[in-house]
Design a protein around this motif. Structure first.
Motif, mmCIF file in Angstrom:
data_model
loop_
_atom_site.group_PDB
_atom_site.id
_atom_site.type_symbol
_atom_site.label_atom_id
_atom_site.label_comp_id
_atom_site.label_asym_id
_atom_site.label_seq_id
_atom_site.Cartn_x
_atom_site.Cartn_y
_atom_site.Cartn_z
ATOM 1 N N LEU A 228 4.882 -5.456 -2.270
ATOM 2 C CA LEU A 228 4.954 -4.476 -1.188
ATOM 3 C C LEU A 228 5.495 -3.144 -1.689
ATOM 4 C CD1 LEU A 228 6.261 -6.769 1.701
ATOM 5 C CD2 LEU A 228 3.973 -5.793 1.472
ATOM 6 N N GLY A 229 6.456 -3.189 -2.612
ATOM 7 C CA GLY A 229 6.965 -1.958 -3.193
ATOM 8 C C GLY A 229 5.893 -1.197 -3.949
ATOM 9 N N GLU A 230 5.073 -1.930 -4.695
ATOM 10 C CA GLU A 230 3.940 -1.298 -5.397
ATOM 11 C C GLU A 230 2.940 -0.726 -4.410
ATOM 12 O OE1 GLU A 230 3.150 -0.877 -8.585
ATOM 13 O OE2 GLU A 230 4.805 -1.934 -9.557
ATOM 14 N N MET A 231 2.690 -1.465 -3.353
ATOM 15 C CA MET A 231 1.687 -1.069 -2.369
ATOM 16 C C MET A 231 2.043 0.247 -1.704
ATOM 17 S SD MET A 231 0.645 -3.245 0.988
ATOM 18 C CE MET A 231 -0.426 -2.592 2.258
ATOM 19 N N PHE A 232 3.306 0.420 -1.325
ATOM 20 C CA PHE A 232 3.711 1.602 -0.583
ATOM 21 C C PHE A 232 4.329 2.682 -1.467
ATOM 22 C CE2 PHE A 232 3.519 -1.539 2.863
ATOM 23 C CZ PHE A 232 2.764 -0.819 3.782
ATOM 24 N N ALA A 233 4.159 2.578 -2.771
ATOM 25 C CA ALA A 233 4.632 3.643 -3.653
ATOM 26 C C ALA A 233 3.923 4.951 -3.344
ATOM 27 C CB ALA A 233 4.423 3.242 -5.114
ATOM 28 N N SER A 234 2.665 4.851 -2.933
ATOM 29 C CA SER A 234 1.893 6.026 -2.522
ATOM 30 C C SER A 234 0.756 5.539 -1.635
ATOM 31 C CB SER A 234 1.336 6.764 -3.748
ATOM 32 O OG SER A 234 0.514 7.839 -3.367
ATOM 33 N N TYR A 235 0.935 5.760 -0.320
ATOM 34 C CA TYR A 235 -0.072 5.255 0.617
ATOM 35 C C TYR A 235 -0.112 6.151 1.845
ATOM 36 C CZ TYR A 235 -3.028 1.730 2.918
ATOM 37 O OH TYR A 235 -4.064 1.066 3.525
ATOM 38 N N ALA A 236 -0.814 7.266 1.734
ATOM 39 C CA ALA A 236 -1.061 8.180 2.853
ATOM 40 C C ALA A 236 0.219 8.687 3.509
ATOM 41 C CB ALA A 236 -1.962 7.514 3.891
ATOM 42 N N GLY A 237 1.292 8.794 2.745
ATOM 43 C CA GLY A 237 2.551 9.285 3.297
ATOM 44 C C GLY A 237 3.347 8.256 4.057
ATOM 45 N N LEU A 238 2.931 6.989 4.018
ATOM 46 C CA LEU A 238 3.637 5.909 4.696
ATOM 47 C C LEU A 238 4.479 5.127 3.707
ATOM 48 C CD1 LEU A 238 0.702 4.646 6.933
ATOM 49 C CD2 LEU A 238 2.653 6.040 7.664
ATOM 50 N N GLY A 239 5.685 4.749 4.119
ATOM 51 C CA GLY A 239 6.574 3.982 3.267
ATOM 52 C C GLY A 239 6.769 2.576 3.796
ATOM 53 N N LEU A 240 7.512 1.794 3.043
ATOM 54 C CA LEU A 240 7.809 0.417 3.422
ATOM 55 C C LEU A 240 9.053 0.394 4.295
ATOM 56 C CD1 LEU A 240 7.246 -2.627 3.143
ATOM 57 C CD2 LEU A 240 8.636 -2.602 1.046
ATOM 58 N N GLY A 241 8.951 -0.241 5.463
ATOM 59 C CA GLY A 241 10.073 -0.360 6.375
ATOM 60 C C GLY A 241 10.811 -1.670 6.205
ATOM 61 N N ASN A 242 11.146 -2.306 7.301
ATOM 62 C CA ASN A 242 11.871 -3.570 7.272
ATOM 63 C C ASN A 242 10.928 -4.714 6.897
ATOM 64 O OD1 ASN A 242 14.207 -2.260 8.213
ATOM 65 N ND2 ASN A 242 13.557 -2.508 10.347
ATOM 66 N N VAL A 243 11.394 -5.598 6.048
ATOM 67 C CA VAL A 243 10.622 -6.776 5.645
ATOM 68 C C VAL A 243 11.403 -8.020 6.045
ATOM 69 C CG1 VAL A 243 9.520 -8.033 3.761
ATOM 70 C CG2 VAL A 243 9.637 -5.525 3.689
ATOM 71 N N THR A 244 10.793 -8.872 6.838
ATOM 72 C CA THR A 244 11.412 -10.132 7.225
ATOM 73 C C THR A 244 10.512 -11.282 6.810
ATOM 74 O OG1 THR A 244 10.421 -10.031 9.433
ATOM 75 C CG2 THR A 244 12.638 -9.138 9.188
ATOM 76 N N PHE A 245 11.105 -12.388 6.423
ATOM 77 C CA PHE A 245 10.349 -13.551 5.957
ATOM 78 C C PHE A 245 10.417 -14.673 6.987
ATOM 79 C CE2 PHE A 245 10.988 -11.221 2.087
ATOM 80 C CZ PHE A 245 9.848 -11.477 1.351
ATOM 81 N N HIS A 246 9.294 -15.333 7.161
ATOM 82 C CA HIS A 246 9.173 -16.435 8.109
ATOM 83 C C HIS A 246 8.428 -17.579 7.422
ATOM 84 C CE1 HIS A 246 10.192 -13.641 11.433
ATOM 85 N NE2 HIS A 246 9.513 -12.776 10.704
ATOM 86 N N PRO A 247 8.777 -18.822 7.724
ATOM 87 C CA PRO A 247 8.092 -19.946 7.076
ATOM 88 C C PRO A 247 6.678 -20.120 7.598
ATOM 89 C CG PRO A 247 9.639 -20.750 8.725
ATOM 90 C CD PRO A 247 9.841 -19.267 8.657
ATOM 91 N N LEU A 248 5.787 -20.464 6.706
ATOM 92 C CA LEU A 248 4.406 -20.810 7.047
ATOM 93 C C LEU A 248 4.180 -22.254 6.640
ATOM 94 C CD1 LEU A 248 1.652 -19.810 8.093
ATOM 95 C CD2 LEU A 248 1.102 -19.118 5.753
#
Length: 570
Positions: A228-248
């Motif tokens: 996710l950090g790599e993904m939002f390093a540069s993405y139309a001016g959008l950054g990474l917000g809160n990340v929560t984990f849930h079991p699948l």
């Protein structure tokens, strides 16, 4: 040769849902004709019955004064300015234009239509601004033919998804929506609209919150955070917000059908704050259903603003390489926000944006490296591509997928209240084996194709056949060489192995079967490679596949064992 985009050319194209694509209606509505066209890779028109065309001509153009006073008349945007505000139009009558207001300083709008029952087909026949024509017309993007805005249960639509005069800049005033179903069984459907705004009507940034649904053992939390950090390093001016984990649940490790996929997305009901990206991290998509994809978005656009629908998220199978995985998620999140492929592979279509490069279908299916849009994130065979055009960025920035900044220098809006995440139970972890081999810095055309997105949106392109064509006259030898090269990334080897078994003929076929047999039985081989071997054997030599499945049915690798047992029950 690449072609120029023309304003009057059919462009765009995606069916949201494989169930809808394959539906056979008892009547001959225009939507059914388009859905049938997706199956054969052609565009067709036909008479309409239940899915009547929206008011106005082929270019759209019905004005707001001709609409009926629907439930949308009560929507108001008064009160404090919000970055993303919801308006509930209530139950809207089908086949009747319904008006609703869009306020000033809007960057975009997203609508979510909910059918009375999850098995009802619902469609957006028309979405139109106050002036200038429709942006959605006859269940497709205006001036397009194969973009079907129809689905079981829920369907999303939005603006801007194009950059025509009707679509951009966003118009303030009375907009119109018109719905339809396939058989007239539903008199109405629930419609909600979300409007994205800032204080001055300009984009000032925002962050995407992510709910990660993770099966312990498929990937670690740290790995997903790195992706996710790599993904939002540069993405139309959008950054990474809160990340929560849930079991699948481990039952979702293998997604074998669209029904299973949509049920998984719908399981996000009540999970947390909105808007947010629901990211389902699985181990494997069935290639028979998903065409070799490793990432699938719920819709174009999807529903990041409401959880619990069949459009609520993205699923992907991690490949052990964070940089590679990030490019896959950038592509799929682009779909969820409303972006189409720059060029389609299964039909002669491009997207509805004027500043993206275009390629012919013939070129895409012969030598995709030669396409001028090959470096664009939304190319159907994107490989490490990160390019986005200004119009594509406007689509992302006008979407409902992020918490926005209202004014220059401000902070993102706070998240809505949400339920706390659950702890992942390590005792429920599954066992998989995945190597972390890098993709080549300078891939050959064949390696580039094998490592590409292979996106299922846009029709059923035959990705393996394209890989075989790119490999040329010596395809079996070239594909085998990659499949057996332990220095190659798993994604290259597993796709090469499946294509090799398909391409091998005569004496070479026996060698290919033996190779797949040996790989499937090898406990030290990667999960992806062993699964591909089992699946390829199941397709090419079912009796041999069952024999190998008996030997691997007790494998320590959880997903390999599940695939083997599945072959034994066929």
């Amino acid at each position: 040769m690449p072609r120029e985009k023309k304003a009057d050319a059919p462009r765009g194209g995606v069916g949201h849902n494989e169930r809808v694509r394959s539906t056979r209606f008892s009547r001959s509505p225009s939507l059914a004709v388009v859905l049938g066209a997706l199956l054969v890779g052609a565009v067709a028109c036909g008479p309409t019955t239940r899915f009547e065309r929206a008011s106005g001509g082929g270019e759209g153009g019905g004005d707001a004064s001709s609409t009926t006073a629907g439930a949308g008349a009560g929507v108001s945007w008064d009160g404090p300015l919000e970055d993303l505000a919801e308006g509930d139009l209530g139950n809207v009558l089908l086949n009747e234009p319904t008006a609703f207001p869009v306020p000033d300083r809007a960057l975009g709008l997203t609508v979510l239509v909910e059918a009375p029952k999850v098995d009802d087909i619902i469609g957006i026949a028309k979405l139109a601004p106050p002036t200038g024509g429709d942006v959605i017309f006859d269940y497709a993007m205006a001036e397009h033919a194969t973009t079907v805005f129809a689905n079981y249960g829920w369907i999303g639509g939005g603006n801007p998804q194009a950059d025509s005069a009707a679509a951009w800049p966003m118009q303030q005033g009375t907009w119109t929506i018109q719905l339809g179903d396939d058989d007239g069984s539903s008199p109405s459907a629930r419609v909600r609209v979300w409007v994205r705004r800032t204080e001055d009507g300009a984009f000032h940034g925002g962050v995407v919150d992510v709910n990660v649904f993770l099966i312990p053992g498929v990937a670690s939390q740290n790995y997903v955070l790195t992706v996710l950090g790599e993904m939002f390093a540069s993405y139309a001016g959008l950054g990474l917000g809160n990340v929560t984990f849930h079991p699948l649940d481990a039952s979702s490790a293998i997604i074998g059908s669209y029904d299973e996929y949509q049920q998984m997305l719908a399981s996000s009901a009540g999970i947390g704050a909105t808007p947010a990206l629901n990211l389902f991290v699985i181990d494997h998509f069935s290639p028979d259903t998903f065409g070799g994809a490793i990432g699938v978005a719920g819709g174009i656009p999807g529903s990041p603003m409401r959880h619990g629908t069949t459009l609520s998220g993205i699923a992907y199978a991690p490949q052990g390489n964070p940089q590679y995985d990030a490019t896959i998620l950038r592509h799929e999140l682009g779909h969820l926000a409303g972006l189409f492929h720059t060029t389609e592979a299964a039909v002669e279509e491009t997207d509805p944006l004027s500043d993206t490069a275009a390629c012919t279908m013939a070129m895409v299916n012969a030598n995709p490296d030669a396409c001028p849009d090959a470096t664009n994130t939304m190319f159907p065979y994107a490989n490490g591509a990160t390019d986005l055009t200004p119009a594509q960025e406007r689509v992302l920035q006008g979407s409902a997928m992020y918490r926005g900044v209202l004014k220059a220098g401000g902070q993102p809006a706070p998240p809505s209240p949400f339920a706390p995440p659950h702890e992942l139970d390590a005792k429920k972890a599954i066992t998989v084996r995945r190597t972390n081999k890098p993709l080549p810095l300078h891939p050959t055309p064949l390696e580039r194709m094998l490592g590409a997105v292979w996106c299922t949106h846009g029709g059923k392109a035959d990705h393996e056949a394209l890989a075989i064509r790119i490999a040329g006259p010596e395809a079996p030898a070239a594909l085998r060489a990659i499949a057996v090269d332990e220095d190659k990334a798993d994604i290259l080897r597993s796709r090469a192995l499946r294509a090799y078994l398909r391409a091998a003929k005569g004496k070479e076929r026996a060698r290919a079967i033996d190779l797949a047999d040996g790989i499937a039985r090898r406990e030290t081989a990667s999960s992806d490679l062993r699964i591909s071997a089992l699946e390829a054997l199941g397709r090419e030599d079912p009796s041999r596949a069952r024999a190998v499945a008996k030997a691997t049915g007790q494998s320590e690798d959880t997903v390999v064992r599940a695939v083997a047992l599945g072959l034994l029950t066929k």
